[in-house]
Design an enzyme around this catalytic site. Structure first.
Site, PDB file in Angstrom:
ATOM      1  N   LYS A 188       0.789  -1.254  -0.007  1.00  0.00           N
ATOM      2  CA  LYS A 188       0.192  -0.067  -0.062  1.00  0.00           C
ATOM      3  C   LYS A 188       0.838   1.269   0.001  1.00  0.00           C
ATOM      4  CE  LYS A 188      -4.055   2.071   2.359  1.00  0.00           C
ATOM      5  NZ  LYS A 188      -4.855   2.229   1.188  1.00  0.00           N
TER       6      LYS A 188
HETATM    7  C1  LIG Z   1      -6.228   0.298  -3.933  1.00  0.00           C
HETATM    8  C2  LIG Z   1      -7.044  -0.060  -2.913  1.00  0.00           C
HETATM    9  N1  LIG Z   1      -7.735  -1.397  -2.844  1.00  0.00           N
HETATM   10  C3  LIG Z   1      -8.262  -1.753  -2.054  1.00  0.00           C
HETATM   11  C4  LIG Z   1      -8.711  -0.983  -0.780  1.00  0.00           C
HETATM   12  C5  LIG Z   1      -9.389  -1.763   0.481  1.00  0.00           C
HETATM   13  O1  LIG Z   1      -8.437  -2.070   1.400  1.00  0.00           O
HETATM   14  P1  LIG Z   1      -8.958  -2.315   3.116  1.00  0.00           P
HETATM   15  O2  LIG Z   1     -10.193  -3.231   2.744  1.00  0.00           O
HETATM   16  O3  LIG Z   1      -8.079  -3.142   3.448  1.00  0.00           O
HETATM   17  O4  LIG Z   1      -9.206  -1.108   3.334  1.00  0.00           O
HETATM   18  C6  LIG Z   1      -7.904  -0.114  -0.466  1.00  0.00           C
HETATM   19  C7  LIG Z   1      -8.060   0.620   0.620  1.00  0.00           C
HETATM   20  O5  LIG Z   1      -7.213   0.779   1.657  1.00  0.00           O
HETATM   21  C8  LIG Z   1      -7.155   0.525  -1.638  1.00  0.00           C
HETATM   22  O6  LIG Z   1      -6.533   1.558  -1.655  1.00  0.00           O
END
Ligand SMILES: Cc1ncc(COP(=O)(O)O)c(C=O)c1O
Length: 314
Positions: free
Chosen positions: A159
């Site tokens: 991330k």
């Molecule tokens: C690109 C992306 N995909 C998916 C998610 C969903 O992830 P999460 O459920 O861990 O927040 C996020 C958010 O964090 C994101 O930035």
């Protein structure tokens, strides 16, 4: 919506005033996107504010760093305990918690390893990400003309701040064309995810979500929904999803910390199902909010009460 300031931000072990959390313009992250972060929600529960899947988020933060050879100086437990303290110090109830680890002011070339690692964590009040009606009524979305970051270019499992330049292209295009969000396809043309959220499709009573190899972030809400589906005896599979499945699906919805469980009512102006949240979406959404609000027992150990010592609470 402008960010709503709180009192303190945590930086390398100390709580500093919100306005003092500043960076030098030549910090490595500014030119090269060398930051990683998390977005975590804290919910109001009968036990007071509780952070949802705190350790899982902190583990993903550490994993995000490892991919970029950033050895973080804090453990999952230490970051988790800081998050609880941060929410307490800022006297917050429901809020959004954002740890950020970045390469700071040091050298100015691309090579990152001689620039110091700076650890921050902030929290603030944040409501429904796609607007107040989105959770109830659903959103209208499009398939983006921008492809999601391809394998072996920018690692999607980290991330990392740099990935969100791709997300910004997807989001800007969608918004400027009158859609709430965009769905990106991967480099092979298969459904990947939204600009900051994963996606699920329901077809003939089965739930489908794209696998990790389609350039998605391994979402914690995605994992939550898979587990809730198992609890509710809803068949669920990770599988490659062709674009056209979005147009014939009975239900489509986004999941993520920011969007929580948000129904999608149309894709590229083709109505999904009856144009309202379908029964499986509603069931999963209700269960999700029952769990996050502490209204049903925390059978998976996903809530960390911020007022309880971290080692005692899960
Ligand atoms: C690109 C992306 N995909 C998916 C998610 C969903 O992830 P999460 O459920 O861990 O927040 C996020 C958010 O964090 C994101 O930035």
């Amino acid at each position: 919506m402008p960010v709503q300031k709180t009192e303190k931000i945590w930086h390398n072990g100390k709580f500093i005033d919100w306005d003092d959390a500043k960076l030098h313009v030549l910090a490595h992250v500014v030119s090269y996107g060398s930051g990683i972060f998390e977005g975590i929600r804290c919910y109001e529960t009968p036990q007071g504010p509780a952070i949802f899947r705190l350790r899982d988020h902190m583990q993903r933060l550490i994993n995000s760093g490892r991919i970029y050879r950033m050895e973080l100086p804090y453990s999952v437990e230490e970051f988790s305990s800081v998050a609880c303290e941060l929410v307490r110090i800022n006297k917050m109830g429901a809020c959004y918690v954002k740890p950020i680890v970045l390469r700071g002011y040091g050298e100015v070339g691309v090579y990152p390893l001689n620039s110091p690692i700076e650890n921050y964590m902030a929290c603030w009040n944040w409501g429904a990400y796609l607007g107040p009606d989105a959770l109830a009524k659903g959103v209208d979305v499009c398939v983006s003309s921008w492809t999601r970051i391809a394998p072996n270019t920018l690692p999607a499992m980290s991330k990392a701040a740099a990935n969100y330049m791709n997300s910004q292209l997807i989001r800007m295009e969608a918004s400027l064309n009158g859609f709430a969000e965009g769905i990106a396809l991967d480099a092979d043309g298969h459904v990947s995810e939204g600009s900051g959220m994963n996606i699920f499709v329901v077809h003939d009573g089965t739930l489908y979500t794209p696998p990790l190899a389609t350039s998605i972030l391994p979402g914690i809400t995605r994992d939550t929904v898979m587990k809730l589906a198992a609890d509710l005896n809803i068949p669920a599979k990770e599988t490659v999803i062709p674009r056209e499945m979005l147009y014939i699906a009975d239900e489509v919805f986004f999941v993520g910390t920011a969007v929580e469980v948000t129904p999608i009512r149309s894709v590229d102006k083709i109505v999904v199902g009856k144009g309202v949240a379908g029964p499986i979406t509603r069931q999963l959404q209700q269960e999700f909010f029952a769990v996050t609000s502490g209204k049903t027992p925390d059978r998976h150990g996903w809530l960390t009460a911020v007022n309880a010592p971290v080692s005692a609470a899960r």
